[in-house]
Design a protein around this motif. Structure first.
Motif, PDB file in Angstrom:
ATOM      1  N   LEU A 216      -2.020   7.097 -13.535  1.00 60.50           N
ATOM      2  CA  LEU A 216      -2.380   6.176 -12.670  1.00 60.50           C
ATOM      3  C   LEU A 216      -2.886   5.086 -13.599  1.00 60.50           C
ATOM      4  CD1 LEU A 216      -3.029   4.781 -10.131  1.00 60.50           C
ATOM      5  CD2 LEU A 216      -5.262   6.213  -9.999  1.00 60.50           C
TER       6      LEU A 216
ATOM      7  N   ASN B  30      -4.382   1.131 -13.279  1.00 61.85           N
ATOM      8  CA  ASN B  30      -5.300   0.376 -12.531  1.00 61.85           C
ATOM      9  C   ASN B  30      -4.628  -0.802 -12.276  1.00 61.85           C
ATOM     10  OD1 ASN B  30      -7.757  -0.175 -11.173  1.00 61.85           O
ATOM     11  ND2 ASN B  30      -8.216  -1.424 -12.812  1.00 61.85           N
TER      12      ASN B  30
ATOM     13  N   THR C 280      -4.833  -3.140  -5.158  1.00 63.46           N
ATOM     14  CA  THR C 280      -4.886  -2.001  -4.173  1.00 63.46           C
ATOM     15  C   THR C 280      -5.861  -1.620  -3.864  1.00 63.46           C
ATOM     16  OG1 THR C 280      -2.658  -1.363  -5.500  1.00 63.46           O
ATOM     17  CG2 THR C 280      -3.647   0.402  -4.174  1.00 63.46           C
TER      18      THR C 280
ATOM     19  N   ARG D  72      -9.231   0.979  -2.848  1.00 70.07           N
ATOM     20  CA  ARG D  72      -9.622   2.161  -3.459  1.00 70.07           C
ATOM     21  C   ARG D  72      -9.249   3.320  -2.763  1.00 70.07           C
ATOM     22  NH1 ARG D  72     -15.475   1.080  -6.593  1.00 70.07           N
ATOM     23  NH2 ARG D  72     -14.811  -0.292  -8.083  1.00 70.07           N
TER      24      ARG D  72
ATOM     25  N   VAL E 208      -5.446   4.291  -2.755  1.00 70.75           N
ATOM     26  CA  VAL E 208      -5.440   5.004  -3.882  1.00 70.75           C
ATOM     27  C   VAL E 208      -5.728   6.405  -3.659  1.00 70.75           C
ATOM     28  CG1 VAL E 208      -5.782   5.361  -6.353  1.00 70.75           C
ATOM     29  CG2 VAL E 208      -5.458   3.197  -5.277  1.00 70.75           C
TER      30      VAL E 208
ATOM     31  N   MET F  63      -9.707   8.324  -9.451  1.00 71.73           N
ATOM     32  CA  MET F  63      -9.347   6.665  -9.122  1.00 71.73           C
ATOM     33  C   MET F  63     -10.394   5.863 -10.014  1.00 71.73           C
ATOM     34  SD  MET F  63     -11.137   4.175  -7.239  1.00 71.73           S
ATOM     35  CE  MET F  63     -12.177   5.010  -6.029  1.00 71.73           C
TER      36      MET F  63
ATOM     37  N   GLY G 274       2.798   3.134  -2.229  1.00 70.96           N
ATOM     38  CA  GLY G 274       2.005   1.788  -2.661  1.00 70.96           C
ATOM     39  C   GLY G 274       2.915   0.543  -2.157  1.00 70.96           C
TER      40      GLY G 274
ATOM     41  N   LEU H 299       0.535  -0.751  -6.532  1.00 75.50           N
ATOM     42  CA  LEU H 299       0.125   0.482  -7.133  1.00 75.50           C
ATOM     43  C   LEU H 299       1.255   1.146  -8.149  1.00 75.50           C
ATOM     44  CD1 LEU H 299      -1.782   2.889  -6.904  1.00 75.50           C
ATOM     45  CD2 LEU H 299      -0.484   3.822  -5.127  1.00 75.50           C
TER      46      LEU H 299
END
Length: 101
Positions: A26, A28, A32, A34, A37, A56, A86, A93
């Protein structure tokens, strides 16, 4: 008495090599939300709320976080589906994959 020569039977065993594993990572971003996510991690990677939140937050603090490790095909499929989720909502994302050492 007859001298008989016997040969030992040899068996050839083929060893099947295990497939190389790939990490789903993933990445960052600052756009996006939280909560979104966390919901993607729960849906695509079948994580609990607590596990998804920890992944996350780790990605948020360090820039990237390994989500899970799968065979190449599964890792690429999950990363693509999570990234597409996303994009469908208009967020940048990003999930990537890389081979595990």
């Amino acid at each position: 008495m007859i001298d008989a020569v016997t040969k030992p039977k040899t068996r050839v065993r083929t060893k099947v090599e295990r497939p190389r594993l790939h990490k789903v990572i993933l990445v960052n971003d600052d756009f996006t939300p939280r909560e979104f996510v966390v919901s993607v991690l729960k849906a695509e990677f079948r994580m609990t709320e607590d596990q998804a939140y920890k992944v996350m937050i780790t990605a948020h603090r360090r820039g990237v976080c390994v989500v899970a490790v799968f065979t190449k095909d599964v890792a690429e499929t999950k990363a693509t589906r999570a990234t597409d989720a996303g994009r469908a909502k208009g967020y940048p994302l990003l999930f990537t994959t890389e081979p595990e050492e």
